[in-house]
Design a protein around this motif. Structure first.
Motif, PDB file in Angstrom:
ATOM      1  N   ASP A 120       0.841  -1.188   0.000  1.00 37.71           N
ATOM      2  CA  ASP A 120       0.000   0.000   0.000  1.00 37.71           C
ATOM      3  C   ASP A 120       0.879   1.242   0.000  1.00 37.71           C
ATOM      4  O   ASP A 120       1.546   1.558   0.993  1.00 37.71           O
ATOM      5  N   ARG A 121       0.931   1.904  -1.147  1.00 35.71           N
ATOM      6  CA  ARG A 121       1.723   3.130  -1.316  1.00 35.71           C
ATOM      7  C   ARG A 121       3.179   2.933  -0.894  1.00 35.71           C
ATOM      8  O   ARG A 121       3.753   3.737  -0.161  1.00 35.71           O
ATOM      9  N   GLY A 122       3.738   1.822  -1.352  1.00 34.05           N
ATOM     10  CA  GLY A 122       5.149   1.566  -1.125  1.00 34.05           C
ATOM     11  C   GLY A 122       5.491   0.893   0.181  1.00 34.05           C
ATOM     12  O   GLY A 122       6.667   0.621   0.455  1.00 34.05           O
TER      13      GLY A 122
ATOM     14  N   THR B 197     -11.088  -0.949   4.351  1.00 32.15           N
ATOM     15  CA  THR B 197     -10.604   0.121   3.480  1.00 32.15           C
ATOM     16  C   THR B 197     -11.023  -0.141   2.039  1.00 32.15           C
ATOM     17  O   THR B 197     -10.645  -1.145   1.451  1.00 32.15           O
TER      18      THR B 197
ATOM     19  N   VAL C 117     -11.159   0.984  -1.980  1.00 32.48           N
ATOM     20  CA  VAL C 117     -10.418   1.731  -3.002  1.00 32.48           C
ATOM     21  C   VAL C 117     -11.094   1.498  -4.353  1.00 32.48           C
ATOM     22  O   VAL C 117     -11.807   0.513  -4.549  1.00 32.48           O
TER      23      VAL C 117
ATOM     24  N   LYS D 143     -10.292   1.276  -8.503  1.00 27.92           N
ATOM     25  CA  LYS D 143      -9.269   1.136  -9.537  1.00 27.92           C
ATOM     26  C   LYS D 143      -9.935   1.139 -10.904  1.00 27.92           C
ATOM     27  O   LYS D 143     -11.014   0.564 -11.085  1.00 27.92           O
TER      28      LYS D 143
END
Length: 234
Positions: A101-103, A116, A118, A120
């Motif tokens: 998640d985000r790196g 959570t 999201v 896409k």
């Protein structure tokens, strides 16, 4: 006894920093989970975040033992299998997963990741392409016998009698057939995506939703849902 032994050799696949993405040998014997995760954090050279509170709520702690023996395997797959040692006989919300998640590599439970949502957007490419049924004009053989084709005038009937029915395409409405085919194709693609993780993860039973906009597939799903889809396609 506790043991970890790894030997990494050059491999075709590399991580972004040039490291080998394949482990030639991994041995865990009753290794505490915290040390197993530290090992993967080191070989991946990545930031790890472990939600120990969520894991402990699911009955998993830092001392949970892991035993594993692997050869020539990708780091990601090895981490999957290490966590599978914990996940035996657990329902998907109680299972332990890892996601990027985000790196950051995040370790937590399905229940935590399911909170959570999201969205896409995926380029569908040719998966939504429909080749319409092309219908040419129909030959009217009843008129063909009346028409003066290559004959002399005054014999064989009216030269204006059409051999082809110009309204044939309109009567069959190929544009409607195309729209119906396109709709069915879209429904098949959506149903195929939903089937990868089960209808309980999609509306109205679950939280996820899919819609098609032009040639794009817009998927709204939880982090858990996307993790399950990723795993099903391996």
């Amino acid at each position: 006894a506790e043991a970890v032994r790894t030997v990494q050799k050059p491999a075709e696949k590399k991580t972004d920093d040039g490291r080998s993405n394949v482990l030639s040998n991994v041995e865990f014997t009753d290794m505490p989970l915290r040390d197993v995760l530290k090992f993967f954090e080191t070989v991946l050279n990545a930031n790890f975040h472990v939600n120990w509170k969520a894991l402990e709520a699911a009955g998993v702690n830092k001392e949970t033992p892991i035993s594993l023996s692997l050869r020539r395997i990708s780091i990601g797959r090895a981490l999957d299998l290490a966590l599978d040692e914990i996940n035996s006989d657990r329902e998907k919300l109680d299972r332990v997963y890892w996601i990027v998640d985000r790196g950051v590599v995040v370790i937590s439970t399905g229940a935590d990741f399911d909170r959570t949502m999201v969205t896409k957007v995926i380029d569908a490419g040719t998966s939504l392409m429909v080749v319409p049924d092309a219908e040419g004009p129909r030959v009217d053989f009843s008129n063909a016998s009346k028409a003066n084709v290559g004959g002399s005038s005054g014999q064989g009937g009216n030269n204006n009698t059409p051999l082809f029915d110009p309204d044939n395409g309109k009567q069959n409405k190929p544009e409607q057939n195309y729209d119906e085919q396109k709709k069915k194709r879209q429904e098949a693609v959506i149903d195929g995506i939903k089937a990868t993780i089960g209808k309980d993860m999609w509306e109205p039973d679950g939280k996820g939703a899919i819609k098609i906009v032009g040639n794009k597939i817009v998927i709204t799903q939880s982090l858990l849902g996307f993790k399950l889809m990723e795993s099903s396609l391996r």
